[in-house]
Design a protein around this motif. Structure first.
Motif, short mmCIF file in Angstrom:
data_model
loop_
_atom_site.label_atom_id
_atom_site.label_comp_id
_atom_site.label_asym_id
_atom_site.label_seq_id
_atom_site.Cartn_x
_atom_site.Cartn_y
_atom_site.Cartn_z
N SER A 110 0.70 -1.25 0.22
CA SER A 110 -0.13 0.23 0.12
C SER A 110 1.34 1.30 0.07
CB SER A 110 -1.12 -0.17 0.88
OG SER A 110 0.08 0.03 2.15
N VAL A 111 2.39 0.99 0.63
CA VAL A 111 3.24 2.02 -0.20
C VAL A 111 4.00 2.40 -1.01
CG1 VAL A 111 2.70 3.09 2.47
CG2 VAL A 111 4.53 0.91 2.46
N GLY A 112 4.17 1.10 -1.72
CA GLY A 112 4.90 1.10 -2.39
C GLY A 112 5.82 0.08 -2.42
N VAL A 113 5.70 -1.05 -2.00
CA VAL A 113 7.04 -1.57 -0.74
C VAL A 113 6.26 -2.79 -1.77
CG1 VAL A 113 8.31 -2.86 0.52
CG2 VAL A 113 7.80 -1.03 1.45
N THR A 114 7.31 -3.86 -2.76
CA THR A 114 6.84 -4.63 -3.67
C THR A 114 7.47 -6.50 -2.31
OG1 THR A 114 8.37 -4.68 -4.92
CG2 THR A 114 7.05 -3.45 -4.80
N PRO A 115 6.98 -7.62 -2.25
CA PRO A 115 7.90 -8.79 -1.94
C PRO A 115 9.10 -8.60 -2.31
CG PRO A 115 5.33 -8.68 -2.79
CD PRO A 115 5.88 -7.22 -3.31
N ALA A 116 9.58 -8.23 -3.18
CA ALA A 116 11.40 -8.51 -3.73
C ALA A 116 11.93 -7.37 -3.37
CB ALA A 116 11.29 -7.65 -5.45
N THR A 117 11.24 -5.68 -2.83
CA THR A 117 12.16 -5.16 -2.30
C THR A 117 11.70 -4.78 -0.21
OG1 THR A 117 10.30 -3.28 -2.68
CG2 THR A 117 12.54 -3.86 -4.39
N CYS A 118 10.80 -5.80 0.47
CA CYS A 118 10.22 -5.75 1.13
C CYS A 118 11.15 -5.83 2.28
CB CYS A 118 9.17 -6.85 1.54
SG CYS A 118 8.80 -6.30 2.93
N ARG A 119 11.85 -7.08 2.21
CA ARG A 119 13.26 -7.25 3.20
C ARG A 119 14.43 -6.08 2.82
NH1 ARG A 119 8.80 -9.55 6.51
NH2 ARG A 119 8.71 -11.77 5.73
N ARG A 120 14.60 -5.29 3.00
CA ARG A 120 15.53 -3.51 2.54
C ARG A 120 15.44 -3.07 4.44
NH1 ARG A 120 17.59 -3.61 -2.85
NH2 ARG A 120 18.20 -1.94 -1.85
N ALA A 121 16.58 -2.58 4.27
CA ALA A 121 17.08 -1.87 5.91
C ALA A 121 16.05 -0.36 5.40
CB ALA A 121 18.04 -1.61 6.00
N ALA A 122 16.77 -0.05 4.02
CA ALA A 122 16.00 1.33 4.10
C ALA A 122 14.18 1.67 3.83
CB ALA A 122 16.16 1.74 1.94
N ASN A 123 13.44 0.71 4.34
CA ASN A 123 12.22 0.45 4.15
C ASN A 123 12.23 0.98 6.33
OD1 ASN A 123 11.26 -0.06 2.15
ND2 ASN A 123 11.43 -2.02 2.29
N TYR A 124 13.14 0.92 6.58
CA TYR A 124 12.54 0.93 8.26
C TYR A 124 12.79 3.33 8.22
CZ TYR A 124 13.37 -3.30 10.26
OH TYR A 124 13.15 -4.88 10.68
N GLY A 125 13.61 3.77 6.96
CA GLY A 125 13.36 4.92 6.58
C GLY A 125 12.31 5.54 6.12
N LEU A 126 11.93 4.63 5.94
CA LEU A 126 10.01 5.00 5.15
C LEU A 126 9.34 5.07 6.01
CD1 LEU A 126 7.99 4.80 2.50
CD2 LEU A 126 7.82 2.52 3.11
N THR A 127 9.29 4.49 6.75
CA THR A 127 8.77 3.85 8.40
C THR A 127 8.93 5.83 8.89
OG1 THR A 127 8.78 1.92 9.12
CG2 THR A 127 8.15 3.67 10.88
N MET A 128 10.44 5.58 9.12
CA MET A 128 10.38 7.81 9.93
C MET A 128 9.83 8.42 8.94
SD MET A 128 11.85 7.10 12.95
CE MET A 128 12.22 8.89 12.68
N ASP A 129 9.69 8.50 7.48
CA ASP A 129 8.98 9.29 6.88
C ASP A 129 8.16 9.09 6.78
OD1 ASP A 129 11.60 9.91 5.95
OD2 ASP A 129 11.48 8.72 3.53
N ALA A 154 19.90 -1.36 9.45
CA ALA A 154 18.16 -1.07 9.66
C ALA A 154 18.10 0.40 10.85
CB ALA A 154 16.63 -1.72 10.61
N VAL A 155 18.71 1.15 11.51
CA VAL A 155 19.03 1.58 12.32
C VAL A 155 20.03 2.31 12.06
CG1 VAL A 155 20.64 2.05 14.87
CG2 VAL A 155 19.39 0.26 14.74
N MET A 156 20.55 2.55 11.18
CA MET A 156 21.43 3.33 10.50
C MET A 156 20.91 4.55 9.16
SD MET A 156 24.48 5.11 10.23
CE MET A 156 25.15 3.49 11.32
#
Length: 380
Positions: A178-197, A238-240
């Motif tokens: 629903s926020v543009g994260v596909t199964p192929a790009t889901c398990r990525r550290a950058a999505n923790y930044g998406l939560t922050m955004d 994820a932290v970084m």
């Protein structure tokens, strides 16, 4: 209260653990040894005086006898946006597992929950008010409802989306996709930044800002057999990435509800043996970078495939960089702002430098969770 406790000191950065118990000096020693300084929720039998004597801090959900300078914030509750829902219904007083949550029989009373819980806590004592939210604010609710939660009750907040370990977030159409994260790009550290955004976006809707903290799991927080376990490098990534997206504190979720080693104390016992050294080193780095992290960032796009942050402190620039949500691995070029000159950049914590040529840095990002921090000292 937090300011008086030293939280306004630029050399301090809050690093917390969720729902621990503090019963003995050994508990404190283990946690401090891992680089923690704050308990975000404590068990009811925890010893606050022990926390205080050791210079640690706590956020608790009730005014208990014996609290003092260690208690810097009142915790309203966890994931009310999920278990009670949005809307203006009436709360029965029940919590999950105790019966009907809302009088209506629907999940429509989250705001009544927060109002009533807030009313039970002391006012005028200078302590922050904190709540953690979840998938309601992140995915399910429109901005108007999400803003009521985020901007109505607190002075500090967080959101716990466990992108590496949640068995549903990658697949449910109402969650990651629903926020543009596909199964192929889901398990990525950058999505923790998406939560922050997302949290910063909602927080800004009332024209005011609160500190937003990041939530990162350190083990296996789901009981489902299909749920993966986060590894040490993923935790660090994820932290970084959360810090790059302006997290003003870190909270580790310290519980394994499934997997081969069930525990409530991942960072203390044998269940965390594989991740504790990396988390400890990461926390040491964060503590050392606190004066840098606590400064205002500059807006600059170094590379559209990377997630980056630019800081300036004590005569040097600091460039934080790691792969973004859909790319950024392999050899990448970072274009520096005009005027950021020098022959080489020191790569912190890696015992190496990289050349600056034509106003750019080139470096390799081996995996989606890889990160580099470059220090460029100003000439003169």
């Amino acid at each position: 209260m937090a300011n008086a406790a030293g939280w306004s000191n630029p050399n301090f950065f809050p690093i917390g653990v969720w729902y621990e118990s503090v019963l003995t000096q050994q508990d404190i020693d283990l946690d401090r040894g891992a680089g923690l300084n704050t308990y975000v929720m404590l068990t009811s039998n925890s010893d606050l005086s022990l926390v205080r004597r050791n210079g640690m801090f706590a956020m608790v959900d009730q005014d208990v006898p014996g609290n003092g300078a260690e208690t810097v914030a009142w915790l309203l509750n966890d994931e009310v946006d999920m278990w009670a829902g949005s809307g203006s219904g009436t709360w029965t007083g029940n919590y999950p597992g105790e019966g009907e949550i809302c009088v209506s029989g629907r999940l429509d009373c989250g705001h009544d929950v927060l109002r009533r819980l807030s009313a039970k806590l002391p006012t005028g004592d200078g302590r922050m008010r904190y709540a953690n939210y979840g998938k309601g604010v992140m995915f399910w609710e429109p901005d108007s409802e999400a803003s009521r939660f985020v901007n109505g009750y607190t002075s500090l907040l967080s959101n716990d989306i466990y992108w590496y370990t949640d068995p549903n977030v990658c697949l449910s159409s109402s969650e990651g996709p629903s926020v543009g994260v596909t199964p192929a790009t889901c398990r990525r550290a950058a999505n923790y930044g998406l939560t922050m955004d997302r949290m910063r976006e909602v927080d800004a809707l009332d024209g005011k800002r609160q500190p937003i903290w990041a939530f990162v799991e350190v083990g296996h927080p789901f009981s489902e057999a299909s749920a993966p376990t986060i590894n040490a490098n993923q935790i660090a990534g994820a932290v970084m990435n959360s810090l790059i997206h302006e997290a003003r504190g870190i909270i580790y979720f310290n519980h394994n509800f499934g997997g081969p080693c069930v525990t409530q104390h991942v960072l203390r016992d044998r269940c965390g043996a594989a991740v504790r050294p990396t988390v400890t080193e990461l926390n040491k780095r964060i503590a050392g970078l606190a004066p840098v992290l606590n400064t205002q960032s500059y807006a600059w796009q170094f590379n559209r495939n990377l997630d980056t942050m630019l800081k300036e402190y004590a005569g040097s620039y600091y460039v934080f960089a790691m792969p973004g949500r859909t790319g950024g691995t392999g050899l990448q070029r970072l274009t520096l702002p005009t005027g950021m000159t020098g022959a080489r950049a020191e790569v912190l914590f890696e015992n190496r430098t990289v050349p600056i040529s034509g106003g750019t840095i080139q470096d390799n990002f081996a995996a989606e969770h890889s990160y580099h921090i470059y220090k460029i000292t100003r000439a003169g």
